[in-house]
Motif scaffolding. Structure first.
Motif, short mmCIF file in Angstrom:
data_model
loop_
_atom_site.label_atom_id
_atom_site.label_comp_id
_atom_site.label_asym_id
_atom_site.label_seq_id
_atom_site.Cartn_x
_atom_site.Cartn_y
_atom_site.Cartn_z
N ASP A 45 30.90 -7.84 -8.65
CA ASP A 45 30.77 -6.88 -7.56
C ASP A 45 31.11 -7.53 -6.23
N SER A 46 31.89 -6.86 -5.42
CA SER A 46 32.12 -7.25 -4.03
C SER A 46 32.89 -6.13 -3.36
N LEU A 47 32.48 -5.76 -2.15
CA LEU A 47 33.21 -4.72 -1.43
C LEU A 47 34.46 -5.29 -0.76
N THR A 48 34.26 -6.28 0.09
CA THR A 48 35.39 -6.82 0.86
C THR A 48 35.45 -8.35 0.84
N ALA A 49 34.34 -9.02 0.55
CA ALA A 49 34.31 -10.48 0.62
C ALA A 49 35.23 -11.10 -0.42
N ARG A 50 35.14 -10.57 -1.65
CA ARG A 50 36.02 -11.01 -2.74
C ARG A 50 36.55 -9.75 -3.43
N PRO A 51 37.56 -9.12 -2.84
CA PRO A 51 37.96 -7.77 -3.28
C PRO A 51 38.21 -7.67 -4.78
N ARG A 52 37.70 -6.59 -5.35
CA ARG A 52 37.82 -6.35 -6.79
C ARG A 52 37.46 -4.90 -7.04
N HIS A 53 37.58 -4.45 -8.28
CA HIS A 53 37.26 -3.07 -8.63
C HIS A 53 35.76 -2.81 -8.50
N GLU A 54 35.42 -1.58 -8.20
CA GLU A 54 34.00 -1.20 -8.10
C GLU A 54 33.41 -1.23 -9.51
N PRO A 55 32.35 -2.00 -9.74
CA PRO A 55 31.92 -2.28 -11.11
C PRO A 55 31.34 -1.09 -11.86
N LEU A 56 30.54 -0.26 -11.21
CA LEU A 56 29.90 0.83 -11.94
C LEU A 56 30.92 1.88 -12.37
N THR A 57 31.93 2.10 -11.54
CA THR A 57 32.99 3.04 -11.91
C THR A 57 33.78 2.52 -13.11
N LEU A 58 34.18 1.24 -13.04
CA LEU A 58 34.98 0.68 -14.13
C LEU A 58 34.15 0.57 -15.41
N LEU A 59 32.87 0.27 -15.28
CA LEU A 59 32.03 0.19 -16.48
C LEU A 59 31.90 1.55 -17.16
N ALA A 60 31.98 2.64 -16.39
CA ALA A 60 31.95 3.97 -17.02
C ALA A 60 33.17 4.15 -17.92
N ALA A 61 34.32 3.64 -17.45
CA ALA A 61 35.53 3.72 -18.28
C ALA A 61 35.40 2.83 -19.51
N VAL A 62 34.82 1.64 -19.33
CA VAL A 62 34.59 0.74 -20.47
C VAL A 62 33.63 1.40 -21.46
N ALA A 63 32.61 2.08 -20.94
CA ALA A 63 31.63 2.74 -21.82
C ALA A 63 32.30 3.77 -22.70
N ALA A 64 33.30 4.46 -22.15
CA ALA A 64 33.97 5.51 -22.92
C ALA A 64 34.93 4.93 -23.97
N ARG A 65 35.29 3.66 -23.81
CA ARG A 65 36.27 3.03 -24.72
C ARG A 65 35.59 2.11 -25.74
N THR A 66 34.28 1.96 -25.66
CA THR A 66 33.55 1.05 -26.56
C THR A 66 32.37 1.79 -27.18
N ARG A 67 31.79 1.19 -28.19
CA ARG A 67 30.65 1.83 -28.87
C ARG A 67 29.43 0.91 -28.98
N ARG A 68 29.66 -0.38 -29.05
CA ARG A 68 28.56 -1.29 -29.40
C ARG A 68 28.17 -2.24 -28.28
N VAL A 69 29.15 -2.82 -27.58
CA VAL A 69 28.83 -3.85 -26.59
C VAL A 69 27.95 -3.30 -25.47
N ARG A 70 27.10 -4.17 -24.96
CA ARG A 70 26.33 -3.82 -23.77
C ARG A 70 27.21 -4.03 -22.54
N LEU A 71 26.90 -3.31 -21.48
CA LEU A 71 27.77 -3.27 -20.30
C LEU A 71 26.97 -3.71 -19.09
#
Length: 316
Positions: A45-71
């Motif tokens: 997670d980082s807004l501007t200090a170390r720019p990257r994707h917003e984690p909770l949004t991307l994890l929602a996409a990961v959740a829809a593509r996986t069944r077992r792993v924890r997120l």
């Protein structure tokens, strides 16, 4: 002995730094991690200090593509979000993931870039510790019951009900990152201590103290899981691995590698040495280890770790 779990960090920071912010490769990596036998997938997670994707949004996409792993968030900065909004987003994410979310959180390190990040978000940096603790208290309350009222130094709620509540009763487990005094003091109240370092010796010294503090507060002996976030640069050549690790850290953090290595647990070298190094964390009490692969071909390193690290370490 309880089984040892391993996770993998998705390279959102590297994707942005390299000018390739597309998410399809990261979603594919998450699916491959699950298929390869990893137990969890993590996003920083980082807004501007170390720019990257917003984690909770991307994890929602990961959740829809996986069944077992924890997120998991490795780690989220709650101080940058309003607690009611954070509780709502995490509650929905846990619904999408059907109870697989781990909320890893941190206080935030004191660097000029992070101070600037807090200013950009309109959050007073000096008040971040109190804000984090109140935010987590509010989130847990909103996830657990209706009609929540709260009066703190930073936030006030009057008869607030949050829906939908998370899939997991009471909400996701909260893992406290960091190895500073605040993290060590507060970790006993949460579900895991999840530092990035600075060393296995430090971890071995402080995990029993955190767990003893939890017991002293009347919690179960295994209430606080020992977890760790470590960085690996795997290469048959130790010199090549070290060179890649240093380059990775300096690009990632815009700071000298030596300064980062003093704060974060990293291994560079052949996979056999990596097995021995990770075994020391397990011997020190780590039961869940999140792996960040440093530079190079991350998929190849992940596959190699799945084939040659996990089987030897998961035997417990």
């Amino acid at each position: 002995m309880s089984s040892i779990e391993f996770g993998v960090l998705l390279p959102t920071r590297e994707a942005v730094m390299s000018g390739r912010p597309e998410t399809a490769p990261m979603l594919a990596m998450a699916e491959r991690a699950e298929a390869a036998g990893f137990d969890s997938v993590w996003i920083g997670d980082s807004l501007t200090a170390r720019p990257r994707h917003e984690p909770l949004t991307l994890l929602a996409a990961v959740a829809a593509r996986t069944r077992r792993v924890r997120l998991g968030t490795g780690v989220l900065l709650p101080a940058l979000r309003h607690p009611v909004v954070l509780a709502h987003v995490v509650g929905t994410l846990d619904r999408v993931a059907e109870g697989r979310v781990i909320l890893g959180v941190g206080i935030a390190a004191d660097t000029p870039a992070i101070r600037k990040e807090f200013a950009a978000a309109g959050v007073p940096f000096e008040r971040r510790v109190g804000r984090v603790l109140e935010t987590l208290e509010i989130c847990r309350a909103l996830w657990t019951r209706d009609g929540v009222s709260f009066g703190g130094k930073h936030f006030a709620l009057d008869n607030v009900t949050m829906e939908p509540k998370p899939h997991r009763p009471g909400g996701p487990p909260i893992w406290i990152g960091g190895s500073g005094p605040t993290a060590l003091r507060e970790a006993a109240r949460f579900d895991a201590w999840f530092p990035t370092g600075p060393s296995v010796e430090f971890f071995a010294e402080h995990l029993p103290r955190v767990q003893a503090a939890a017991r002293a507060a009347g919690r179960a002996p295994d209430a606080v899981t020992g977890a760790a976030y470590v960085t690996l640069a795997l290469d048959p050549s130790p010199a090549a691995a070290e060179q890649r690790l240093h380059g990775f850290l300096e690009t990632y953090y815009a700071a000298p590698a030596r300064a980062i290595l003093a704060r974060q647990a990293c291994y560079a070298g052949p996979i056999e040495g990596g097995v021995d190094w990770l075994q020391r964390w397990i011997d020190a009490g780590a039961r869940h280890i999140a792996l960040r692969f440093a530079g190079g071909d991350q998929l190849a390193q992940m596959d190699e770790a799945a084939a040659r690290l996990l089987p030897r370490l998961k035997r417990g």
